[in-house]
Design a protein around this motif. Structure first.
Motif, PDB file in Angstrom:
ATOM      1  N   SER A  32       0.418  -1.151  -0.830  1.00  0.00           N
ATOM      2  CA  SER A  32      -0.101   0.106   0.167  1.00  0.00           C
ATOM      3  C   SER A  32       0.788   1.456  -0.047  1.00  0.00           C
ATOM      4  O   SER A  32       0.218   2.431  -0.022  1.00  0.00           O
ATOM      5  N   HIS A  33       2.707   1.091   0.312  1.00  0.00           N
ATOM      6  CA  HIS A  33       3.485   2.557   0.286  1.00  0.00           C
ATOM      7  C   HIS A  33       2.854   3.155   0.811  1.00  0.00           C
ATOM      8  O   HIS A  33       3.537   4.753   1.432  1.00  0.00           O
ATOM      9  N   GLY A  34       2.360   2.587   2.087  1.00  0.00           N
ATOM     10  CA  GLY A  34       2.758   3.295   3.300  1.00  0.00           C
ATOM     11  C   GLY A  34       1.181   3.440   3.878  1.00  0.00           C
ATOM     12  O   GLY A  34       0.815   4.459   5.103  1.00  0.00           O
ATOM     13  N   VAL A  35       0.179   3.919   2.785  1.00  0.00           N
ATOM     14  CA  VAL A  35      -1.268   4.140   3.191  1.00  0.00           C
ATOM     15  C   VAL A  35      -1.367   3.533   4.028  1.00  0.00           C
ATOM     16  O   VAL A  35      -2.166   3.632   5.482  1.00  0.00           O
ATOM     17  N   LEU A  36      -1.032   2.301   4.866  1.00  0.00           N
ATOM     18  CA  LEU A  36      -2.165   1.046   5.420  1.00  0.00           C
ATOM     19  C   LEU A  36      -0.481   0.936   6.200  1.00  0.00           C
ATOM     20  O   LEU A  36      -0.278  -0.491   5.703  1.00  0.00           O
ATOM     21  N   PRO A  37      -0.171   1.636   7.603  1.00  0.00           N
ATOM     22  CA  PRO A  37       1.009   1.180   8.806  1.00  0.00           C
ATOM     23  C   PRO A  37       0.870   0.060   8.914  1.00  0.00           C
ATOM     24  O   PRO A  37       0.077  -0.006   9.381  1.00  0.00           O
ATOM     25  N   SER A  38       1.796  -0.672   9.503  1.00  0.00           N
ATOM     26  CA  SER A  38       2.075  -1.782  10.036  1.00  0.00           C
ATOM     27  C   SER A  38       2.405  -1.583  11.200  1.00  0.00           C
ATOM     28  O   SER A  38       3.309  -0.972  11.772  1.00  0.00           O
ATOM     29  N   PRO A  39       1.598  -1.490  12.797  1.00  0.00           N
ATOM     30  CA  PRO A  39       1.648  -1.291  13.295  1.00  0.00           C
ATOM     31  C   PRO A  39       2.651  -1.773  14.594  1.00  0.00           C
ATOM     32  O   PRO A  39       2.505  -3.237  14.219  1.00  0.00           O
ATOM     33  N   LEU A  40       3.616  -0.910  15.776  1.00  0.00           N
ATOM     34  CA  LEU A  40       4.325  -1.934  16.469  1.00  0.00           C
ATOM     35  C   LEU A  40       3.996  -2.566  17.221  1.00  0.00           C
ATOM     36  O   LEU A  40       2.658  -2.127  18.308  1.00  0.00           O
ATOM     37  N   HIS A  41       4.198  -3.608  17.555  1.00  0.00           N
ATOM     38  CA  HIS A  41       2.773  -4.990  18.199  1.00  0.00           C
ATOM     39  C   HIS A  41       4.070  -5.336  19.194  1.00  0.00           C
ATOM     40  O   HIS A  41       5.468  -6.240  18.423  1.00  0.00           O
ATOM     41  N   ARG A  42       3.415  -6.582  19.668  1.00  0.00           N
ATOM     42  CA  ARG A  42       3.579  -7.087  20.199  1.00  0.00           C
ATOM     43  C   ARG A  42       2.713  -8.756  20.732  1.00  0.00           C
ATOM     44  O   ARG A  42       1.669  -7.755  21.164  1.00  0.00           O
ATOM     45  N   VAL A  43       3.031 -10.094  20.905  1.00  0.00           N
ATOM     46  CA  VAL A  43       1.620 -10.844  21.322  1.00  0.00           C
ATOM     47  C   VAL A  43       2.303 -11.623  22.758  1.00  0.00           C
ATOM     48  O   VAL A  43       3.336 -12.381  22.396  1.00  0.00           O
ATOM     49  N   ARG A  44       0.911 -11.306  23.604  1.00  0.00           N
ATOM     50  CA  ARG A  44       1.672 -11.901  24.685  1.00  0.00           C
ATOM     51  C   ARG A  44       0.707 -13.392  24.925  1.00  0.00           C
ATOM     52  O   ARG A  44       0.122 -13.067  24.766  1.00  0.00           O
ATOM     53  N   GLU A  45       1.797 -14.284  25.309  1.00  0.00           N
ATOM     54  CA  GLU A  45       0.669 -15.016  25.604  1.00  0.00           C
ATOM     55  C   GLU A  45      -1.400 -14.988  26.578  1.00  0.00           C
ATOM     56  O   GLU A  45      -0.579 -14.409  27.872  1.00  0.00           O
ATOM     57  N   SER A  46      -1.618 -15.493  26.165  1.00  0.00           N
ATOM     58  CA  SER A  46      -3.386 -15.355  26.987  1.00  0.00           C
ATOM     59  C   SER A  46      -3.307 -16.773  28.436  1.00  0.00           C
ATOM     60  O   SER A  46      -2.591 -17.285  27.655  1.00  0.00           O
ATOM     61  N   THR A  47      -3.645 -16.035  29.383  1.00  0.00           N
ATOM     62  CA  THR A  47      -3.431 -16.960  30.561  1.00  0.00           C
ATOM     63  C   THR A  47      -4.903 -17.669  29.871  1.00  0.00           C
ATOM     64  O   THR A  47      -6.037 -17.098  29.227  1.00  0.00           O
ATOM     65  N   THR A  49      -7.083 -18.245  32.079  1.00  0.00           N
ATOM     66  CA  THR A  49      -8.945 -17.542  32.054  1.00  0.00           C
ATOM     67  C   THR A  49      -8.737 -15.991  31.142  1.00  0.00           C
ATOM     68  O   THR A  49     -10.107 -15.973  31.512  1.00  0.00           O
ATOM     69  N   SER A  50      -8.239 -16.099  30.901  1.00  0.00           N
ATOM     70  CA  SER A  50      -8.675 -15.020  29.519  1.00  0.00           C
ATOM     71  C   SER A  50      -9.809 -14.656  28.770  1.00  0.00           C
ATOM     72  O   SER A  50     -10.282 -13.764  28.478  1.00  0.00           O
ATOM     73  N   GLY A  51     -10.569 -16.029  28.838  1.00  0.00           N
ATOM     74  CA  GLY A  51     -11.256 -15.907  27.792  1.00  0.00           C
ATOM     75  C   GLY A  51     -11.033 -15.479  25.684  1.00  0.00           C
ATOM     76  O   GLY A  51     -11.630 -15.312  25.447  1.00  0.00           O
ATOM     77  N   ARG A  52      -9.590 -15.439  25.540  1.00  0.00           N
ATOM     78  CA  ARG A  52      -9.093 -15.170  24.649  1.00  0.00           C
ATOM     79  C   ARG A  52      -8.764 -15.956  23.493  1.00  0.00           C
ATOM     80  O   ARG A  52      -8.011 -17.156  24.315  1.00  0.00           O
ATOM     81  N   SER A  53      -8.977 -15.816  22.858  1.00  0.00           N
ATOM     82  CA  SER A  53      -8.124 -17.289  21.439  1.00  0.00           C
ATOM     83  C   SER A  53      -7.883 -16.987  20.380  1.00  0.00           C
ATOM     84  O   SER A  53      -7.651 -15.285  20.361  1.00  0.00           O
TER      85      SER A  53
END
Length: 126
Positions: A32-47, A49-53
């Motif tokens: 997209s030539h920067g129109v849709l930027p990639s955010p700086l992020h990280r992924v951490r393991e869910s617990t 009991t978090s209810g996340r998948s």
């Protein structure tokens, strides 16, 4: 779960029931030539009991698609101004392309890029 780096620190992205979070990532930023930027992020393991998948899916173009030096340079310029907290390792689509001076295919680039990657963590028997 996913955390986004903003204002000098990581912030947890809160989940909403029935919601889907989509991170376009480096490839979408590149094409997209920067129109849709990639955010700086990280992924951490869910617990448990978090209810996340989480389901991670990486999608790249067909292997014969061209990767042009001009597009890579623009993407590298955009990423160079992104904040990078100390002590963390960053992996981007343009890693290993610092000296790209000719068009190559995505397949060739990804093969080169991932050749040196090694898994970390406990060894498991297959």
């Amino acid at each position: 779960g996913i955390e986004i780096f903003q204002d000098g620190e990581y912030h947890r992205v809160r989940s909403q029931e029935g919601a889907l979070i989509v991170n376009g990532g480096d490839y979408l930023e590149l094409v997209s030539h920067g129109v849709l930027p990639s955010p700086l992020h990280r992924v951490r393991e869910s617990t448990p009991t978090s209810g996340r998948s989480s389901l991670v899916y990486f999608h790249y173009p067909v292997g014969s698609s061209p990767l042009r030096p001009s597009d890579v340079k623009k993407a590298q310029e955009r990423r160079s101004v992104a904040p990078k907290p100390k002590g963390l390792v960053f992996n981007t689509l343009t890693d290993g392309l610092e000296t790209l001076d000719e068009v190559i295919t995505y397949k060739k680039h990804l093969q080169r890029k991932w050749m040196g990657v090694r898994a970390t963590g406990p060894k498991t028997e297959l």
